[in-house]
Design a protein around this motif. Structure first.
Motif, PDB file in Angstrom:
ATOM      1  N   GLY A 248      14.557  28.305  -6.150  1.00 17.34           N
ATOM      2  CA  GLY A 248      13.150  27.993  -5.889  1.00 17.34           C
ATOM      3  C   GLY A 248      12.236  29.064  -6.451  1.00 17.34           C
ATOM      4  O   GLY A 248      11.187  28.767  -7.039  1.00 17.34           O
ATOM      5  N   GLU A 249      12.631  30.312  -6.300  1.00 15.31           N
ATOM      6  CA  GLU A 249      11.841  31.420  -6.839  1.00 15.31           C
ATOM      7  C   GLU A 249      11.839  31.383  -8.365  1.00 15.31           C
ATOM      8  O   GLU A 249      10.800  31.619  -9.006  1.00 15.31           O
ATOM      9  N   VAL A 250      12.986  31.071  -8.967  1.00 16.49           N
ATOM     10  CA  VAL A 250      13.061  30.953 -10.429  1.00 16.49           C
ATOM     11  C   VAL A 250      12.115  29.859 -10.917  1.00 16.49           C
ATOM     12  O   VAL A 250      11.395  30.035 -11.903  1.00 16.49           O
ATOM     13  N   ILE A 251      12.112  28.717 -10.236  1.00 21.49           N
ATOM     14  CA  ILE A 251      11.231  27.606 -10.620  1.00 21.49           C
ATOM     15  C   ILE A 251       9.771  28.026 -10.525  1.00 21.49           C
ATOM     16  O   ILE A 251       8.979  27.801 -11.448  1.00 21.49           O
ATOM     17  N   ARG A 252       9.407  28.659  -9.406  1.00 21.53           N
ATOM     18  CA  ARG A 252       8.000  29.013  -9.200  1.00 21.53           C
ATOM     19  C   ARG A 252       7.516  30.043 -10.227  1.00 21.53           C
ATOM     20  O   ARG A 252       6.399  29.926 -10.762  1.00 21.53           O
ATOM     21  N   ALA A 478       9.559  25.372 -22.985  1.00 21.14           N
ATOM     22  CA  ALA A 478      10.867  25.390 -22.313  1.00 21.14           C
ATOM     23  C   ALA A 478      10.753  26.063 -20.958  1.00 21.14           C
ATOM     24  O   ALA A 478      10.064  27.070 -20.799  1.00 21.14           O
ATOM     25  N   LEU A 479      11.428  25.494 -19.981  1.00 20.07           N
ATOM     26  CA  LEU A 479      11.531  26.083 -18.644  1.00 20.07           C
ATOM     27  C   LEU A 479      12.975  26.529 -18.446  1.00 20.07           C
ATOM     28  O   LEU A 479      13.905  25.745 -18.673  1.00 20.07           O
ATOM     29  N   ILE A 480      13.161  27.744 -18.021  1.00 20.70           N
ATOM     30  CA  ILE A 480      14.494  28.331 -18.032  1.00 20.70           C
ATOM     31  C   ILE A 480      15.472  27.592 -17.126  1.00 20.70           C
ATOM     32  O   ILE A 480      16.678  27.618 -17.338  1.00 20.70           O
ATOM     33  N   TYR A 481      14.950  26.864 -16.152  1.00 18.14           N
ATOM     34  CA  TYR A 481      15.809  26.174 -15.190  1.00 18.14           C
ATOM     35  C   TYR A 481      16.075  24.710 -15.561  1.00 18.14           C
ATOM     36  O   TYR A 481      16.884  24.033 -14.919  1.00 18.14           O
TER      37      TYR A 481
END
Length: 543
Positions: A248-252, A478-481
């Motif tokens: 969740g933190e990675v996404i945010r 690009a989103l890393i997740y």
């Protein structure tokens, strides 16, 4: 052809070689791509792959990269090659942990000389099979922790490694069986690393010329810095964050990095509104152009501007006037498919403050229509946003002075590597996006998307990539997740592809690629204005 009992695959290739004008470098075994060292027990059908093909040159390029890594290991045992990204018409790599006195162009010459010496030896590249636990221990012993951790999570008990001399590596795809065929390459000093230039299917076997791409290199470097901020340089880092409940933190943070970047672009346009009247957005397929344009529009409103959006698609010529390609099919992606004269006249009039009646293109009839609606008139504080594949091509808007245009290039430039030696091609990430979106929004199955993809890529090479350095700014969508999210949507679609069709090999390759990622199920954490929502659904911009 059928398997010949009693012969190895290499022996079969040797017998079949006179029937081919290009060297055989790999084979499809029952539809799946393998190297020529592969066992053919239980295999029924063999289709040889020659060097002069897209897949053939990929095998060659992978083999030369292994040659580079081997040479660095033998020259500087403590150094580590880290593949980074493709730019300047080559593969940029860092060579880390070199002594300070070697961080000059001299060390590049030494590496190239070593590579050519190994080529001259015609050293075998052997494929060996180890138990998973043995492979993990082998890579931990040489401090390749991310590779060891990834192999440890694989479902299969035995893994295949490649060995050149005493050096082992785990590369994701087939390679040639010896170094003697690997003499076509060039190595340049590219601070802070090196640039490996190779031939491919588009150069007819010639080494690509180095072409400086400073803006692309800068945005790719930014992508790597974002990966460091997120502590996700490799797939295992992402998987670990997912397993530890930190996704969740990675996404945010990923979304916040993009929002900050979009806001910065909007701030620039607001501060230079006289020189950014026409905002042109272009990028390859599945780069998220539409969502980006909407988010930019909102950020421009935050700056007190009232942007208007115009669809370039409404300027298509009547279908019977559309040029055809070499196959005799309508070429809707070429610039000549657009009525650029009308488009330019409308843009000039709008920027002069004149009212303009805008057309609408009817894709069912193939004709331009003029709906009964008030004409559009803009003020000097209203930027005009245009999204389309030709946005960076100066010919599209030739009548508008360059000083009044602001060009934005957008693409999904993946920040993650599988490990230090195996990068994730940007095209793979975009293809997975498109597979998912085509099914979600158009009901198109994976087979149709895979069939269309080569022509899509050809159109990008012709109409988009040559102009990317014309952009005033580049944006990485690009989103890393995202690959951990796309996986669960893409896998069932790819599984439907039958071994009886040519696209089966590509489907299996993508499935093998997806297997490295853990499923990310925390979709509620993904905001409804995320660029990823354009592909997986529930986007606030697509009702």
């Amino acid at each position: 052809m059928r398997v010949v009992p009693g012969l190895t695959l290499i022996e079969m290739a040797r017998q079949a070689q006179p029937d081919f004008s290009s060297r055989i470098v790999a084979a499809k075994l029952d539809g799946q791509i393998h190297d020529l060292q592969n066992d053919i027990t239980g295999v029924r059908d063999v289709e040889f792959i020659v060097l002069d093909s897209k897949t053939g040159w990929q095998v060659y390029q992978r083999s030369v990269l292994f040659l580079l890594i081997t040479a660095v290991h033998e020259l500087y045992p403590q150094a580590e090659v880290v593949t980074q990204f493709t730019a300047n018409k080559g593969l940029f790599c860092e060579v880390r942990q070199l002594a300070e006195d070697l961080r000059t162009g001299t060390y590049v010459q030494q590496i190239e000389q070593k590579m050519r010496a190994i080529v001259a030896e015609n050293r075998p590249i052997r494929k060996e099979f180890l138990r998973r636990e043995e492979a993990v221990q082998l890579f931990r012993a040489v401090h390749q922790e991310e590779k060891a951790a990834l192999i440890a999570t694989l479902a299969r008990p035995v893994v295949s490694l490649y060995r050149c001399g005493s050096f082992y590596d785990y590369l994701y795809g087939p390679m040639l069986a010896a170094t003697g065929e690997l003499g076509k390459f060039a190595l340049d000093f590219e601070p802070p690393g090196i640039l490996l230039r190779l031939p491919d299917e588009e150069t007819a076997g010639k080494i690509r010329e180095r072409v400086p791409q400073p803006k692309l290199s800068q945005i790719l470097s930014e992508a790597k810095s974002w990966a460091k901020i997120l502590h996700c340089n490799y797939v295992m880092d992402l998987n670990r964050a997912n397993r530890d409940g930190q996704i969740g933190e990675v996404i945010r943070v990923s979304e916040a990095l993009q929002e900050k970047r979009i806001a910065g672009i909007a701030d620039y346009i607001a501060q230079h509104r006289g020189g950014a009247r026409l905002v042109l957005i272009a990028g390859p397929s599945s780069s998220g152009k539409t969502s980006f344009a909407q988010r930019l529009r909102i950020q421009l409103r935050v700056n007190g501007l009232e942007p208007v959006s115009i669809s370039i698609d409404d300027y298509f010529r009547a279908r019977e006037e559309t040029p055809r390609n070499e196959k005799g099919e309508y070429d809707f992606e070429c610039l000549e498919a657009l009525d650029t004269e009308l488009f330019n006249q409308h843009m000039v009039d709008l920027l002069a403050g004149k009212p303009v009646q805008l057309p609408r293109y009817n894709f069912l009839t193939g004709l331009r229509e003029w709906p009964q609606q008030p004409p559009l008139q803009v003020t000097p504080d209203q930027p005009i946003i245009i999204e389309g594949i030709h946005g960076l091509n100066e010919k599209l808007s030739a009548a508008v002075p360059r000083s009044q245009k602001y060009k934005i290039y957008i693409s999904a430039l993946t920040q993650l590597n599988i490990d230090a030696h195996n990068r994730i091609p940007t095209t793979d990430a975009r293809l997975l996006r498109r597979l998912v979106r085509d099914y979600q929004t158009r009901g198109a199955y994976a087979l149709k998307t895979l069939k269309q993809w080569p022509s899509v890529r050809a159109g990008e090479e012709k109409n988009i990539f040559p102009y990317q350095e014309e952009a005033d700014v580049m944006f990485n969508s690009a989103l890393i997740y995202e690959l951990g999210v796309l996986k669960k949507y893409a896998e069932p679609l790819l599984e439907t592809i039958s071994p009886a069709v040519p696209e089966y090999a590509e489907a299996r390759r993508l499935l093998d690629f997806c297997a490295y990622f853990d499923d990310i199920t925390a979709e509620d954490e993904i905001p409804n204005n995320s660029l990823l929502r354009e592909f997986i659904g529930k986007s606030v911009f697509f009702k």
